[in-house]
Design a protein around this motif. Structure first.
Motif, PDB file in Angstrom:
ATOM      1  N   LEU A 194      35.175 -72.023 -33.839  1.00 52.06           N
ATOM      2  CA  LEU A 194      35.597 -72.035 -32.567  1.00 52.06           C
ATOM      3  C   LEU A 194      34.569 -72.285 -31.532  1.00 52.06           C
ATOM      4  CD1 LEU A 194      37.851 -70.906 -30.605  1.00 52.06           C
ATOM      5  CD2 LEU A 194      36.806 -68.643 -30.631  1.00 52.06           C
ATOM      6  N   LYS A 195      34.706 -73.378 -30.791  1.00 47.87           N
ATOM      7  CA  LYS A 195      33.767 -74.056 -29.983  1.00 47.87           C
ATOM      8  C   LYS A 195      33.923 -73.529 -28.594  1.00 47.87           C
ATOM      9  CE  LYS A 195      32.350 -76.351 -33.697  1.00 47.87           C
ATOM     10  NZ  LYS A 195      31.145 -75.785 -34.416  1.00 47.87           N
ATOM     11  N   SER A 196      35.185 -73.288 -28.028  1.00 45.45           N
ATOM     12  CA  SER A 196      35.243 -72.970 -26.821  1.00 45.45           C
ATOM     13  C   SER A 196      36.601 -72.119 -26.658  1.00 45.45           C
ATOM     14  CB  SER A 196      35.291 -74.117 -25.746  1.00 45.45           C
ATOM     15  OG  SER A 196      36.428 -74.856 -26.067  1.00 45.45           O
ATOM     16  N   PHE A 197      36.903 -71.469 -25.426  1.00 44.93           N
ATOM     17  CA  PHE A 197      37.957 -70.862 -25.318  1.00 44.93           C
ATOM     18  C   PHE A 197      37.931 -70.233 -23.767  1.00 44.93           C
ATOM     19  CE2 PHE A 197      34.943 -67.602 -26.906  1.00 44.93           C
ATOM     20  CZ  PHE A 197      35.346 -66.555 -26.043  1.00 44.93           C
ATOM     21  N   SER A 198      39.354 -69.712 -23.393  1.00 46.16           N
ATOM     22  CA  SER A 198      39.263 -69.111 -22.108  1.00 46.16           C
ATOM     23  C   SER A 198      39.904 -67.565 -22.163  1.00 46.16           C
ATOM     24  CB  SER A 198      40.356 -69.710 -21.279  1.00 46.16           C
ATOM     25  OG  SER A 198      39.962 -70.973 -20.969  1.00 46.16           O
ATOM     26  N   SER A 199      39.341 -66.626 -21.298  1.00 46.75           N
ATOM     27  CA  SER A 199      39.674 -65.437 -21.485  1.00 46.75           C
ATOM     28  C   SER A 199      40.133 -64.766 -20.185  1.00 46.75           C
ATOM     29  CB  SER A 199      38.408 -64.581 -21.939  1.00 46.75           C
ATOM     30  OG  SER A 199      38.616 -63.151 -21.958  1.00 46.75           O
ATOM     31  N   ASP A 200      40.982 -64.120 -20.219  1.00 45.95           N
ATOM     32  CA  ASP A 200      41.649 -63.301 -18.802  1.00 45.95           C
ATOM     33  C   ASP A 200      41.414 -61.870 -19.289  1.00 45.95           C
ATOM     34  OD1 ASP A 200      42.976 -65.098 -16.819  1.00 45.95           O
ATOM     35  OD2 ASP A 200      43.064 -65.951 -18.789  1.00 45.95           O
ATOM     36  N   ALA A 201      40.916 -60.841 -18.350  1.00 46.73           N
ATOM     37  CA  ALA A 201      40.979 -59.425 -18.570  1.00 46.73           C
ATOM     38  C   ALA A 201      41.224 -58.668 -17.246  1.00 46.73           C
ATOM     39  CB  ALA A 201      39.392 -59.138 -18.833  1.00 46.73           C
ATOM     40  N   THR A 202      41.665 -57.469 -17.459  1.00 52.60           N
ATOM     41  CA  THR A 202      42.140 -56.570 -16.769  1.00 52.60           C
ATOM     42  C   THR A 202      41.738 -55.255 -16.763  1.00 52.60           C
ATOM     43  OG1 THR A 202      44.170 -57.892 -15.676  1.00 52.60           O
ATOM     44  CG2 THR A 202      43.962 -55.501 -14.877  1.00 52.60           C
ATOM     45  N   ILE A 203      40.904 -54.476 -16.092  1.00 50.82           N
ATOM     46  CA  ILE A 203      40.156 -53.320 -16.367  1.00 50.82           C
ATOM     47  C   ILE A 203      40.582 -52.251 -15.251  1.00 50.82           C
ATOM     48  CG2 ILE A 203      38.050 -52.187 -16.757  1.00 50.82           C
ATOM     49  CD1 ILE A 203      37.546 -55.605 -16.715  1.00 50.82           C
ATOM     50  N   ASP A 204      41.378 -51.348 -15.707  1.00 49.70           N
ATOM     51  CA  ASP A 204      42.024 -50.259 -14.760  1.00 49.70           C
ATOM     52  C   ASP A 204      40.905 -49.066 -14.840  1.00 49.70           C
ATOM     53  OD1 ASP A 204      43.803 -51.438 -12.955  1.00 49.70           O
ATOM     54  OD2 ASP A 204      45.093 -51.579 -14.969  1.00 49.70           O
ATOM     55  N   GLN A 205      40.525 -48.414 -13.615  1.00 49.19           N
ATOM     56  CA  GLN A 205      39.625 -47.205 -14.161  1.00 49.19           C
ATOM     57  C   GLN A 205      39.943 -46.486 -13.175  1.00 49.19           C
ATOM     58  OE1 GLN A 205      36.263 -49.805 -13.663  1.00 49.19           O
ATOM     59  NE2 GLN A 205      35.387 -49.093 -15.572  1.00 49.19           N
ATOM     60  N   ASN A 206      40.209 -45.247 -13.587  1.00 47.17           N
ATOM     61  CA  ASN A 206      40.197 -43.782 -12.794  1.00 47.17           C
ATOM     62  C   ASN A 206      38.853 -43.055 -12.876  1.00 47.17           C
ATOM     63  OD1 ASN A 206      42.946 -44.484 -11.479  1.00 47.17           O
ATOM     64  ND2 ASN A 206      43.978 -43.968 -13.708  1.00 47.17           N
ATOM     65  N   LEU A 207      38.273 -42.684 -11.660  1.00 43.77           N
ATOM     66  CA  LEU A 207      37.305 -42.150 -11.842  1.00 43.77           C
ATOM     67  C   LEU A 207      37.195 -40.714 -10.925  1.00 43.77           C
ATOM     68  CD1 LEU A 207      35.991 -45.427 -11.125  1.00 43.77           C
ATOM     69  CD2 LEU A 207      34.231 -44.277 -12.238  1.00 43.77           C
ATOM     70  N   LYS A 208      36.717 -39.599 -11.404  1.00 44.14           N
ATOM     71  CA  LYS A 208      36.553 -38.376 -10.543  1.00 44.14           C
ATOM     72  C   LYS A 208      35.129 -37.592 -10.713  1.00 44.14           C
ATOM     73  CE  LYS A 208      38.521 -33.839 -10.119  1.00 44.14           C
ATOM     74  NZ  LYS A 208      39.366 -32.721 -10.549  1.00 44.14           N
ATOM     75  N   LEU A 209      34.558 -37.726  -9.295  1.00 45.19           N
ATOM     76  CA  LEU A 209      33.118 -37.192  -9.253  1.00 45.19           C
ATOM     77  C   LEU A 209      33.254 -35.820  -8.747  1.00 45.19           C
ATOM     78  CD1 LEU A 209      30.050 -37.817  -9.412  1.00 45.19           C
ATOM     79  CD2 LEU A 209      30.309 -38.531  -7.090  1.00 45.19           C
ATOM     80  N   ASP A 210      32.595 -34.891  -9.538  1.00 42.44           N
ATOM     81  CA  ASP A 210      32.637 -33.424  -8.912  1.00 42.44           C
ATOM     82  C   ASP A 210      31.066 -33.117  -8.817  1.00 42.44           C
ATOM     83  OD1 ASP A 210      35.191 -32.760  -9.193  1.00 42.44           O
ATOM     84  OD2 ASP A 210      34.925 -32.921 -11.340  1.00 42.44           O
ATOM     85  N   ALA A 211      30.661 -32.772  -7.564  1.00 43.86           N
ATOM     86  CA  ALA A 211      29.298 -32.173  -7.268  1.00 43.86           C
ATOM     87  C   ALA A 211      29.434 -30.926  -6.396  1.00 43.86           C
ATOM     88  CB  ALA A 211      28.661 -33.205  -6.352  1.00 43.86           C
ATOM     89  N   GLY A 212      29.363 -29.787  -7.227  1.00 42.29           N
ATOM     90  CA  GLY A 212      29.351 -28.427  -6.455  1.00 42.29           C
ATOM     91  C   GLY A 212      30.786 -28.376  -6.282  1.00 42.29           C
ATOM     92  N   GLU A 213      30.938 -27.750  -5.225  1.00 44.82           N
ATOM     93  CA  GLU A 213      32.470 -27.699  -4.648  1.00 44.82           C
ATOM     94  C   GLU A 213      33.372 -28.956  -4.349  1.00 44.82           C
ATOM     95  OE1 GLU A 213      32.415 -24.528  -1.791  1.00 44.82           O
ATOM     96  OE2 GLU A 213      31.609 -22.913  -3.254  1.00 44.82           O
ATOM     97  N   GLN A 214      32.435 -29.881  -4.194  1.00 48.63           N
ATOM     98  CA  GLN A 214      33.160 -31.019  -3.645  1.00 48.63           C
ATOM     99  C   GLN A 214      33.396 -32.075  -4.883  1.00 48.63           C
ATOM    100  OE1 GLN A 214      29.902 -33.076  -1.364  1.00 48.63           O
ATOM    101  NE2 GLN A 214      30.452 -32.015   0.444  1.00 48.63           N
ATOM    102  N   SER A 215      34.451 -32.702  -4.467  1.00 42.38           N
ATOM    103  CA  SER A 215      35.324 -33.505  -5.513  1.00 42.38           C
ATOM    104  C   SER A 215      35.841 -34.864  -4.900  1.00 42.38           C
ATOM    105  CB  SER A 215      36.526 -32.844  -6.327  1.00 42.38           C
ATOM    106  OG  SER A 215      37.058 -33.681  -7.251  1.00 42.38           O
ATOM    107  N   GLN A 216      35.497 -35.946  -5.626  1.00 46.06           N
ATOM    108  CA  GLN A 216      35.932 -37.402  -5.046  1.00 46.06           C
ATOM    109  C   GLN A 216      36.452 -37.993  -6.177  1.00 46.06           C
ATOM    110  OE1 GLN A 216      32.585 -39.175  -3.534  1.00 46.06           O
ATOM    111  NE2 GLN A 216      34.089 -41.306  -2.707  1.00 46.06           N
ATOM    112  N   ASP A 217      37.878 -38.570  -5.760  1.00 45.26           N
ATOM    113  CA  ASP A 217      38.498 -39.606  -6.752  1.00 45.26           C
ATOM    114  C   ASP A 217      38.257 -40.979  -6.193  1.00 45.26           C
ATOM    115  OD1 ASP A 217      39.662 -37.575  -8.612  1.00 45.26           O
ATOM    116  OD2 ASP A 217      40.815 -36.898  -6.669  1.00 45.26           O
TER     117      ASP A 217
END
Length: 287
Positions: free
Chosen positions: A68-91
């Motif tokens: 294989l000398k060459s090729f093309s690629s398509d990618a999709t990345i879906d991420q759900n993140l949740k950050l908790d810092a003390g009593e605070q939370s962020q999505d």
């Protein structure tokens, strides 16, 4: 949150992209646990021969990859993140799409990346990557990335172009792997959890020469599960697609972040990408 997101995306992309690329090579000793495809009119022995063992598929996939000398690629990345810092939370939701044209030797890559984060303006980046330079366009401006910032990224890119060289990393999850058939493709799947997935991720990161900061972050990650799917064309034994689902969490400096990531990639234009030309305006940015 944005800083955490950027760093973790870089770390997990390195793991998941390489893991996807190598998943076909992860089990040299174990035959498929069970072949689910049926072929009417064939004897059981003939049916068994229709789907190769993992060892046979690995051998043929590696042989095809060397051509294989060459090729093309398509990618999709879906991420759900949740950050908790003390009593605070962020999505936060992050959606990244990437398109790449790749020539393996000498290495030449063109990629377009779009990243959308909830509540923020979308980021669009175009890049040309060679074995010794990276030219990046954000908006209408081209810049050459400083050499001291490009070395490790280029090394990672070079490693990902030759997944057949990293077989040993994936022997660790041989017991979690099986082969089935779907249409024109053989499908290799692995569902990994516990210590196996973290050990796999760490070894891949070490193999790719990541920096100390990323390695330290990976050591703190608790990757609770990883499901991988790798699709190989039956006739050519070339890769046609990968899926990765990963759930992880990490604590640092009193903060806890949880991420659910789903990544889908497709591969096409095998040996059809003949030339990638860097625009003159990008070359001029290096002067």
């Amino acid at each position: 949150m944005k800083k955490w997101t950027t760093i973790i995306i870089g770390a997990l992309l390195a793991v998941s992209l390489t893991a996807c690329g190598d998943d076909a090579d992860n089990s040299t000793a174990t035959p498929p646990a069970g072949n689910e495809a049926t072929n009417e009119g064939n004897t059981p022995a003939e049916q068994e021969q229709q789907i190769p063992t993992l060892e046979e598929l690995i051998t043929k996939t590696n042989e095809a990859a060397k051509e294989l000398k060459s090729f093309s690629s398509d990618a999709t990345i879906d991420q759900n993140l949740k950050l908790d810092a003390g009593e605070q939370s962020q999505d936060q939701q992050v959606k990244t799409t990437m398109k790449m044209d790749i020539i393996k030797d000498p290495m030449m890559i063109y990629q377009e990346m779009n990243m959308e984060m909830s509540g923020q303006e979308a980021q669009n980046v175009k890049q040309y990557i060679t074995s010794d330079a990276i030219y990046s366009q954000v908006g209408d401006q081209w810049v050459k990335i400083p050499d001291d910032q490009t070395k490790q990224l280029i090394e990672q890119m070079q490693s990902s172009l030759n997944p057949e060289e990293e077989l040993d990393q994936f022997n660790k999850i041989a017991e979690d792997t099986k082969i089935t058939e779907e249409g024109d493709n053989y499908v290799i799947t692995a569902d990994v959890s516990g210590d196996n997935v973290k050990e796999l991720a760490q070894s891949v990161m070490e193999q790719n020469g990541t920096d100390a900061q990323t390695q330290a972050m990976l050591e703190q990650m608790n990757i609770t599960s990883m499901q991988m799917k790798y699709m190989v064309n039956k006739e050519t034994y070339l890769p046609v697609g990968t899926d990765v689902n990963m759930v992880m969490e990490m604590e640092q400096e009193g903060q806890k972040i949880t991420m659910d990531m789903k990544m889908t990639s497709t591969f096409s234009n095998h040996n059809q990408v003949e030339e990638i030309e860097i625009p003159q305006e990008a070359l001029d940015s290096a002067k």
